[in-house]
Scaffold this motif. Structure first.
Motif, PDB file in Angstrom:
ATOM      1  N   MET A   1      46.133  37.271  34.584  1.00  0.00           N
ATOM      2  CA  MET A   1      46.229  37.022  35.991  1.00  0.00           C
ATOM      3  C   MET A   1      44.860  37.046  36.638  1.00  0.00           C
ATOM      4  O   MET A   1      44.325  36.024  36.941  1.00  0.00           O
ATOM      5  CB  MET A   1      47.110  38.065  36.641  1.00  0.00           C
ATOM      6  CG  MET A   1      48.543  37.775  36.522  1.00  0.00           C
ATOM      7  SD  MET A   1      49.271  38.519  37.952  1.00  0.00           S
ATOM      8  CE  MET A   1      50.801  38.985  37.358  1.00  0.00           C
ATOM      9  N   GLY A   2      44.311  38.187  36.917  1.00  0.00           N
ATOM     10  CA  GLY A   2      43.005  38.280  37.555  1.00  0.00           C
ATOM     11  C   GLY A   2      43.051  39.100  38.818  1.00  0.00           C
ATOM     12  O   GLY A   2      44.077  39.651  39.186  1.00  0.00           O
ATOM     13  N   THR A   3      41.919  39.152  39.499  1.00  0.00           N
ATOM     14  CA  THR A   3      41.777  39.964  40.692  1.00  0.00           C
ATOM     15  C   THR A   3      41.156  39.153  41.816  1.00  0.00           C
ATOM     16  O   THR A   3      40.229  38.383  41.589  1.00  0.00           O
ATOM     17  CB  THR A   3      40.854  41.171  40.399  1.00  0.00           C
ATOM     18  OG1 THR A   3      41.421  41.913  39.319  1.00  0.00           O
ATOM     19  CG2 THR A   3      40.711  42.065  41.598  1.00  0.00           C
ATOM     20  N   SER A   4      41.662  39.329  43.017  1.00  0.00           N
ATOM     21  CA  SER A   4      41.045  38.755  44.211  1.00  0.00           C
ATOM     22  C   SER A   4      40.287  39.865  44.914  1.00  0.00           C
ATOM     23  O   SER A   4      40.713  41.017  44.919  1.00  0.00           O
ATOM     24  CB  SER A   4      42.095  38.179  45.162  1.00  0.00           C
ATOM     25  OG  SER A   4      42.691  37.042  44.580  1.00  0.00           O
ATOM     26  N   THR A   5      39.158  39.525  45.532  1.00  0.00           N
ATOM     27  CA  THR A   5      38.330  40.498  46.225  1.00  0.00           C
ATOM     28  C   THR A   5      38.290  40.159  47.705  1.00  0.00           C
ATOM     29  O   THR A   5      38.123  39.002  48.075  1.00  0.00           O
ATOM     30  CB  THR A   5      36.888  40.479  45.670  1.00  0.00           C
ATOM     31  OG1 THR A   5      36.945  40.711  44.271  1.00  0.00           O
ATOM     32  CG2 THR A   5      36.026  41.521  46.333  1.00  0.00           C
ATOM     33  N   PHE A   6      38.421  41.174  48.552  1.00  0.00           N
ATOM     34  CA  PHE A   6      38.384  40.990  49.995  1.00  0.00           C
ATOM     35  C   PHE A   6      37.289  41.866  50.576  1.00  0.00           C
ATOM     36  O   PHE A   6      37.218  43.060  50.290  1.00  0.00           O
ATOM     37  CB  PHE A   6      39.722  41.389  50.632  1.00  0.00           C
ATOM     38  CG  PHE A   6      40.881  40.594  50.118  1.00  0.00           C
ATOM     39  CD1 PHE A   6      41.237  39.391  50.705  1.00  0.00           C
ATOM     40  CD2 PHE A   6      41.615  41.041  49.028  1.00  0.00           C
ATOM     41  CE1 PHE A   6      42.299  38.657  50.228  1.00  0.00           C
ATOM     42  CE2 PHE A   6      42.691  40.309  48.550  1.00  0.00           C
ATOM     43  CZ  PHE A   6      43.026  39.112  49.150  1.00  0.00           C
ATOM     44  N   LEU A   7      36.405  41.281  51.395  1.00  0.00           N
ATOM     45  CA  LEU A   7      35.385  42.028  52.123  1.00  0.00           C
ATOM     46  C   LEU A   7      35.672  41.822  53.602  1.00  0.00           C
ATOM     47  O   LEU A   7      35.642  40.690  54.093  1.00  0.00           O
ATOM     48  CB  LEU A   7      33.976  41.529  51.785  1.00  0.00           C
ATOM     49  CG  LEU A   7      33.561  41.644  50.333  1.00  0.00           C
ATOM     50  CD1 LEU A   7      32.223  40.946  50.110  1.00  0.00           C
ATOM     51  CD2 LEU A   7      33.456  43.101  49.927  1.00  0.00           C
ATOM     52  N   THR A  23      36.833  36.284  51.114  1.00  0.00           N
ATOM     53  CA  THR A  23      37.810  36.411  50.037  1.00  0.00           C
ATOM     54  C   THR A  23      37.312  35.635  48.829  1.00  0.00           C
ATOM     55  O   THR A  23      36.913  34.471  48.953  1.00  0.00           O
ATOM     56  CB  THR A  23      39.178  35.833  50.466  1.00  0.00           C
ATOM     57  OG1 THR A  23      39.594  36.461  51.666  1.00  0.00           O
ATOM     58  CG2 THR A  23      40.217  36.050  49.385  1.00  0.00           C
ATOM     59  N   THR A  24      37.336  36.270  47.669  1.00  0.00           N
ATOM     60  CA  THR A  24      37.025  35.606  46.409  1.00  0.00           C
ATOM     61  C   THR A  24      38.278  35.651  45.554  1.00  0.00           C
ATOM     62  O   THR A  24      38.794  36.727  45.260  1.00  0.00           O
ATOM     63  CB  THR A  24      35.859  36.302  45.674  1.00  0.00           C
ATOM     64  OG1 THR A  24      34.736  36.371  46.554  1.00  0.00           O
ATOM     65  CG2 THR A  24      35.474  35.546  44.418  1.00  0.00           C
ATOM     66  N   ASP A  25      38.787  34.478  45.189  1.00  0.00           N
ATOM     67  CA  ASP A  25      40.026  34.449  44.410  1.00  0.00           C
ATOM     68  C   ASP A  25      39.733  34.586  42.918  1.00  0.00           C
ATOM     69  O   ASP A  25      38.582  34.698  42.508  1.00  0.00           O
ATOM     70  CB  ASP A  25      40.855  33.201  44.734  1.00  0.00           C
ATOM     71  CG  ASP A  25      40.230  31.898  44.262  1.00  0.00           C
ATOM     72  OD1 ASP A  25      39.312  31.917  43.413  1.00  0.00           O
ATOM     73  OD2 ASP A  25      40.682  30.835  44.743  1.00  0.00           O
ATOM     74  N   VAL A  26      40.767  34.556  42.118  1.00  0.00           N
ATOM     75  CA  VAL A  26      40.634  34.772  40.679  1.00  0.00           C
ATOM     76  C   VAL A  26      39.812  33.692  39.984  1.00  0.00           C
ATOM     77  O   VAL A  26      39.274  33.919  38.906  1.00  0.00           O
ATOM     78  CB  VAL A  26      42.015  34.915  39.991  1.00  0.00           C
ATOM     79  CG1 VAL A  26      42.736  36.138  40.488  1.00  0.00           C
ATOM     80  CG2 VAL A  26      42.868  33.678  40.204  1.00  0.00           C
ATOM     81  N   LYS A  27      39.684  32.522  40.596  1.00  0.00           N
ATOM     82  CA  LYS A  27      38.888  31.438  40.016  1.00  0.00           C
ATOM     83  C   LYS A  27      37.443  31.464  40.506  1.00  0.00           C
ATOM     84  O   LYS A  27      36.649  30.605  40.133  1.00  0.00           O
ATOM     85  CB  LYS A  27      39.520  30.084  40.343  1.00  0.00           C
ATOM     86  CG  LYS A  27      40.859  29.876  39.676  1.00  0.00           C
ATOM     87  CD  LYS A  27      41.396  28.496  39.985  1.00  0.00           C
ATOM     88  CE  LYS A  27      42.734  28.283  39.289  1.00  0.00           C
ATOM     89  NZ  LYS A  27      43.269  26.944  39.569  1.00  0.00           N
ATOM     90  N   GLY A  28      37.107  32.436  41.367  1.00  0.00           N
ATOM     91  CA  GLY A  28      35.751  32.547  41.878  1.00  0.00           C
ATOM     92  C   GLY A  28      35.492  31.747  43.147  1.00  0.00           C
ATOM     93  O   GLY A  28      34.359  31.676  43.628  1.00  0.00           O
ATOM     94  N   ASN A  29      36.533  31.139  43.706  1.00  0.00           N
ATOM     95  CA  ASN A  29      36.380  30.404  44.966  1.00  0.00           C
ATOM     96  C   ASN A  29      36.192  31.400  46.108  1.00  0.00           C
ATOM     97  O   ASN A  29      36.945  32.360  46.239  1.00  0.00           O
ATOM     98  CB  ASN A  29      37.615  29.541  45.243  1.00  0.00           C
ATOM     99  CG  ASN A  29      37.843  28.519  44.161  1.00  0.00           C
ATOM    100  OD1 ASN A  29      36.929  27.795  43.779  1.00  0.00           O
ATOM    101  ND2 ASN A  29      39.053  28.467  43.638  1.00  0.00           N
ATOM    102  N   VAL A  30      35.190  31.149  46.943  1.00  0.00           N
ATOM    103  CA  VAL A  30      34.881  32.047  48.042  1.00  0.00           C
ATOM    104  C   VAL A  30      35.257  31.381  49.363  1.00  0.00           C
ATOM    105  O   VAL A  30      34.823  30.261  49.655  1.00  0.00           O
ATOM    106  CB  VAL A  30      33.381  32.418  48.066  1.00  0.00           C
ATOM    107  CG1 VAL A  30      33.057  33.308  49.251  1.00  0.00           C
ATOM    108  CG2 VAL A  30      32.992  33.091  46.758  1.00  0.00           C
ATOM    109  N   THR A  31      36.079  32.054  50.154  1.00  0.00           N
ATOM    110  CA  THR A  31      36.464  31.585  51.480  1.00  0.00           C
ATOM    111  C   THR A  31      36.010  32.614  52.490  1.00  0.00           C
ATOM    112  O   THR A  31      36.282  33.804  52.331  1.00  0.00           O
ATOM    113  CB  THR A  31      37.986  31.391  51.589  1.00  0.00           C
ATOM    114  OG1 THR A  31      38.394  30.449  50.591  1.00  0.00           O
ATOM    115  CG2 THR A  31      38.386  30.890  52.963  1.00  0.00           C
TER     116      THR A  31
END
Length: 86
Positions: A1-7, A23-31
């Protein structure tokens, strides 16, 4: 699965009083969502690209959204603050 990161509540590089949520999703996309001094959404970035910018009337009603393509949505309201539909 993976991990999403929120700042949350990031302020570096922003206009005074503005904050962002990254927000950085599990695929490394940064929004990045940037909020103005009154906590209204001001801009959404996909990496370094601005995907949408938001403007508001003095009363807080949404005035306009401009997308990365240049397309715009402009909002107008009746005196009772109901959105006019075209």
């Amino acid at each position: 699965m993976g991990t999403s990161t929120f700042l949350l509540d990031q302020t570096t590089g922003l206009t005074a009083g503005f904050v962002s949520e990254v927000t950085t999703d599990v695929k490394g996309n940064v929004t990045t969502k940037i909020y103005d001094k009154t906590n209204r959404l001001s801009q959404v970035n996909d990496g370094a690209t601005v995907q949408a910018s938001y403007l508001y009337y003095a009363d807080g009603s949404q005035q306009q959204v401009t997308y990365a393509s240049g397309a715009k949505e402009v909002y107008t309201y009746y005196k009772n603050n109901l959105l006019k539909l075209k």
